[in-house]
Scaffold this motif. Structure first.
Motif, PDB file in Angstrom:
ATOM      1  N   SER A  65     -10.114   2.855  31.769  1.00 35.82           N
ATOM      2  CA  SER A  65     -10.219   1.462  32.203  1.00 35.82           C
ATOM      3  C   SER A  65     -10.418   0.538  30.999  1.00 35.82           C
ATOM      4  N   ASP A  66     -10.142   1.059  29.803  1.00 37.77           N
ATOM      5  CA  ASP A  66     -10.387   0.324  28.559  1.00 37.77           C
ATOM      6  C   ASP A  66      -9.059  -0.054  27.896  1.00 37.77           C
ATOM      7  N   SER A  67      -9.116  -1.059  27.030  1.00 35.15           N
ATOM      8  CA  SER A  67      -7.927  -1.448  26.273  1.00 35.15           C
ATOM      9  C   SER A  67      -8.334  -2.231  25.043  1.00 35.15           C
ATOM     10  N   VAL A  68      -7.386  -2.370  24.129  1.00 35.60           N
ATOM     11  CA  VAL A  68      -7.496  -3.305  23.009  1.00 35.60           C
ATOM     12  C   VAL A  68      -6.254  -4.179  23.066  1.00 35.60           C
ATOM     13  N   ASP A  69      -6.426  -5.486  23.012  1.00 30.82           N
ATOM     14  CA  ASP A  69      -5.247  -6.342  23.143  1.00 30.82           C
ATOM     15  C   ASP A  69      -5.294  -7.522  22.183  1.00 30.82           C
ATOM     16  N   ALA A  70      -4.113  -8.050  21.903  1.00 30.98           N
ATOM     17  CA  ALA A  70      -3.954  -9.212  21.036  1.00 30.98           C
ATOM     18  C   ALA A  70      -2.871 -10.107  21.616  1.00 30.98           C
ATOM     19  N   ALA A  71      -3.067 -11.415  21.491  1.00 31.22           N
ATOM     20  CA  ALA A  71      -2.093 -12.358  22.046  1.00 31.22           C
ATOM     21  C   ALA A  71      -1.886 -13.549  21.112  1.00 31.22           C
ATOM     22  N   GLN A  72      -2.018 -13.315  19.804  1.00 31.64           N
ATOM     23  CA  GLN A  72      -1.848 -14.411  18.853  1.00 31.64           C
ATOM     24  C   GLN A  72      -0.388 -14.867  18.818  1.00 31.64           C
ATOM     25  N   ALA A  73      -0.190 -16.170  18.720  1.00 32.08           N
ATOM     26  CA  ALA A  73       1.145 -16.751  18.807  1.00 32.08           C
ATOM     27  C   ALA A  73       2.084 -16.212  17.733  1.00 32.08           C
ATOM     28  N   GLY A  74       1.578 -16.030  16.511  1.00 34.93           N
ATOM     29  CA  GLY A  74       2.444 -15.555  15.435  1.00 34.93           C
ATOM     30  C   GLY A  74       2.970 -14.163  15.681  1.00 34.93           C
ATOM     31  N   LEU A  75       2.111 -13.282  16.200  1.00 38.21           N
ATOM     32  CA  LEU A  75       2.528 -11.919  16.520  1.00 38.21           C
ATOM     33  C   LEU A  75       3.581 -11.920  17.609  1.00 38.21           C
ATOM     34  N   LEU A  76       3.349 -12.687  18.666  1.00 36.47           N
ATOM     35  CA  LEU A  76       4.267 -12.706  19.803  1.00 36.47           C
ATOM     36  C   LEU A  76       5.615 -13.321  19.419  1.00 36.47           C
ATOM     37  N   SER A  77       5.591 -14.394  18.647  1.00 40.75           N
ATOM     38  CA  SER A  77       6.855 -15.043  18.277  1.00 40.75           C
ATOM     39  C   SER A  77       7.683 -14.169  17.349  1.00 40.75           C
ATOM     40  N   ALA A  78       7.025 -13.350  16.512  1.00 37.01           N
ATOM     41  CA  ALA A  78       7.767 -12.454  15.619  1.00 37.01           C
ATOM     42  C   ALA A  78       8.487 -11.354  16.391  1.00 37.01           C
ATOM     43  N   LEU A  79       7.945 -10.974  17.554  1.00 37.88           N
ATOM     44  CA  LEU A  79       8.527  -9.882  18.340  1.00 37.88           C
ATOM     45  C   LEU A  79       9.446 -10.364  19.459  1.00 37.88           C
TER      46      LEU A  79
END
Length: 231
Positions: A65-79
């Motif tokens: 029930s655990d996770s590590v997540d990131a939602a920074q704009a620079g990371l998302l726009s690069a992908l």
């Protein structure tokens, strides 16, 4: 190599080239998985147990029930919209199911995602160990049985890369074991990168995870080999 004064000069590490994200899972900051890529894309640790024995150094333990997540704009726009990228993670577990996610790039609104699902003896998959790659609402690779290494409590390196929209590879312990020609690119509206879950809300894994990485390019065979050696 040496410079003119015979001092040792460290050569650039090619694995750092166009590396977007690198969660080593070594740090003991309980709420944050630090990004070692230099881009600052630290992940939020949602209850994973820190400072566990890992493959490289230390690892995080994910309890279903655990996770590590990131939602920074620079990371998302690069992908977003990419057809040329690579992702890698080490995982060890004893109760993987066929839809327990190790590493995922997802659009939570549409469930369009690219996700690595290692599994261990799930009843619905014939009782074999294996790896499933989900890409935008389709299983594009299901690799099971054969020479697949034991996933029961043993760390293995799982990688996936897209060389183009119709050229995709699954890599296990540095070796390309399966490929797909499905026409897929990363969804333009991705909004999260997650370790331990499909989208930080579902398909949680029970496993120890180590050394999650994502690149804005595909890797050479020599680089996949180095990753499998824990470099």
């Amino acid at each position: 190599m040496y410079g003119p004064s015979r001092r040792f000069i460290e050569e650039p590490d090619s694995l750092h080239h166009k590396q977007l994200l690198h969660w080593r899972f070594d740090r003991t900051d309980a709420g944050v998985a630090k990004d070692s890529s230099g881009n600052g894309y630290d992940g939020t640790n949602n209850s994973a147990t820190i400072d566990q024995p890992g493959k490289i150094k230390r690892a995080y333990s994910f309890g279903g029930s655990d996770s590590v997540d990131a939602a920074q704009a620079g990371l998302l726009s690069a992908l977003a919209g990419s057809s040329n990228f690579a992702m890698s993670i080490w995982a060890a577990g004893n109760s993987f199911e066929s839809y327990d996610a190790a590493l995922s790039i997802a659009d939570t609104g549409t469930n369009e995602a690219v996700t690595i699902f290692p599994f261990h003896n799930p009843g619905g998959m014939g009782g074999d160990d294996g790896v499933l790659v989900w890409f935008n609402n389709e299983e594009i690779i299901v690799y099971e049985g054969g020479s697949l290494p034991d996933a029961n409590g043993v760390f293995n390196q799982y990688g996936f890369q897209s060389n183009s929209a119709t050229d995709h590879d699954l890599i296990i312990n540095g070796v390309i074991v399966a490929s797909s020609t499905a026409n897929k690119t990363i969804d333009a509206d991705i909004d999260i990168v997650t370790a331990g879950s499909y989208d930080s809300a579902a398909e949680f894994i029970t496993a120890d995870l180590d050394d999650a990485r994502i690149w804005d390019r595909n890797l050479t065979q020599a680089e996949w080999t180095r990753l499998a050696l824990g470099q």
